[in-house]
Design an enzyme around this catalytic site. Structure first.
Site, PDB file in Angstrom:
ATOM      1  CE1 TYR A  37      68.311 -24.871  20.711  1.00 37.86           C
ATOM      2  CE2 TYR A  37      68.997 -22.587  19.814  1.00 37.86           C
ATOM      3  CZ  TYR A  37      68.362 -23.393  20.784  1.00 37.86           C
ATOM      4  OH  TYR A  37      67.983 -23.072  22.007  1.00 37.86           O
ATOM      5  CB  SER A  95      69.718 -23.037  30.051  1.00 36.89           C
ATOM      6  OG  SER A  95      68.406 -23.216  29.559  1.00 36.89           O
ATOM      7  CD  GLN A 111      56.909 -14.583  12.253  1.00 34.58           C
ATOM      8  OE1 GLN A 111      57.993 -15.019  12.515  1.00 34.58           O
ATOM      9  NE2 GLN A 111      56.007 -15.407  12.480  1.00 34.58           N
TER      10      GLN A 111
END
Length: 324
Positions: free
Chosen positions: A54, A151, A290
């Site tokens: 990331y 994953s 959120q």
């Protein structure tokens, strides 16, 4: 918040986890990361997920910085290895060399002594599975990771890895992290069944379909300014969802949610969590509000008749195929 065991392990993770894909990793986003992590703890969320890839490590740095003021034993931290982290021929994949080097690099970026769950970000066709599993087992023996995981591995790949681990007496995989939401359901075909059999809990990402299942995007309208759908640098990730037939279905699901006194996002998360094989659903958030809204999803109970209604609505886009 509610908690579930991660597969057949004794580790408990919050049913809602906070991810960091496409959200944290720049100086401007650090304040958002700090605020969101603080709100997550306030809501009982104790599972935080990131990856070395990331923003080429910047995501890990942001998550590590945001967690720095919290007691390490109070949360579960996961990261990943596989994607390129440099231009060298060995700066990618699941070779022993890359796994060992990247685990050390992730520990430095996260500013921690150990990683709770270490995911193989994808399957590596160029490295023997035995090599990968032995490297993960060695890291576990060294205390640098506590649990190994994968994953987006297929059912066959998971089954094969489990068999190799048994044969070599290696510590078993604890989890698989696949995409799973109302539109992308491939894990229901084989992955869930095989994972349950082999003791892997699912930590699902994109349960809100990149924000489509929040109701912010409307059929026949341009994506609202400031949303991911309007950002050319990242909207390729959600382009396959921005179809009128998909958005028409989203509108109908929003009506179902309203009738239950829920937000659409809460309905979508509760639907994902209906699966007993799912240990946690990872949300992304740039605003604390959120997180607060999504955390409430764990209290929603979807009755069989509601699930039937949802299934009928989803059949209207049964031909959905992600463009990736």
């Amino acid at each position: 918040m509610k908690y579930r065991k991660l597969g057949n392990t004794g580790l408990k993770v919050s049913e809602i986890g906070l991810g960091s894909w496409l959200t944290y990793g720049t100086a401007a986003e650090q304040k958002a990361a700090d605020a969101c992590v603080a709100k997550a703890f306030e809501c009982g969320i104790t599972f935080f997920d990131t990856a070395n890839a990331y923003n080429r490590g910047e995501g890990e740095k942001a998550v590590g910085a945001a967690l720095r003021s919290y007691t390490r034993s109070d949360y579960v931290l996961s990261t990943k290895v596989f994607f390129p982290m440099g231009d060298g021929v060995n700066d990618r994949g699941l070779s022993r060399k890359h796994i060992m080097e990247q685990c050390e690099a992730s520990l430095r970026r996260l500013d921690t002594d150990y990683i709770d769950v270490y995911f193989c970000h994808r399957f590596d066709n160029e490295t023997p599975v035995e090599e990968t599993l032995r490297a993960l087992d060695d890291l576990t023996a060294q205390g640098k990771i506590l649990y190994s995981a994968v994953s987006e591995w297929t059912a066959a790949q998971i089954s094969n890895a489990a068999g190799i681990s048994r044969r070599l007496n290696l510590r078993p995989l604890a989890s698989n992290q696949p995409i799973y939401n109302m539109f992308e359901r491939y894990i229901e075909e084989e992955v869930l069944e095989v994972s349950v059999r082999e003791g892997l809990g699912q930590v699902v990402f994109s349960p809100l379909a990149q924000g489509i299942l929040t109701g912010k995007y409307k059929s026949g309208q341009q994506p609202p300014a400031g949303t991911r759908g309007s950002d050319d640098s990242v909207n390729g990730v959600i382009r396959s969802y921005l179809r009128d037939d998909v958005l028409d279905v989203v509108a109908k699901l929003d009506t179902v949610a309203a009738e239950l006194g829920l937000k659409l996002s809460q309905l979508a998360l509760a639907w994902v969590l209906r699966q007993p094989g799912v240990s946690s659903a990872l949300i992304g958030a740039s605003k604390p509000g959120q997180i607060e809204e999504n955390a409430e999803a764990v209290n929603a109970v979807l009755q069989p008749d509601t699930l039937e209604v949802i299934e009928g609505i989803l059949r209207e886009v049964a031909d959905f195929a992600p463009a990736r």
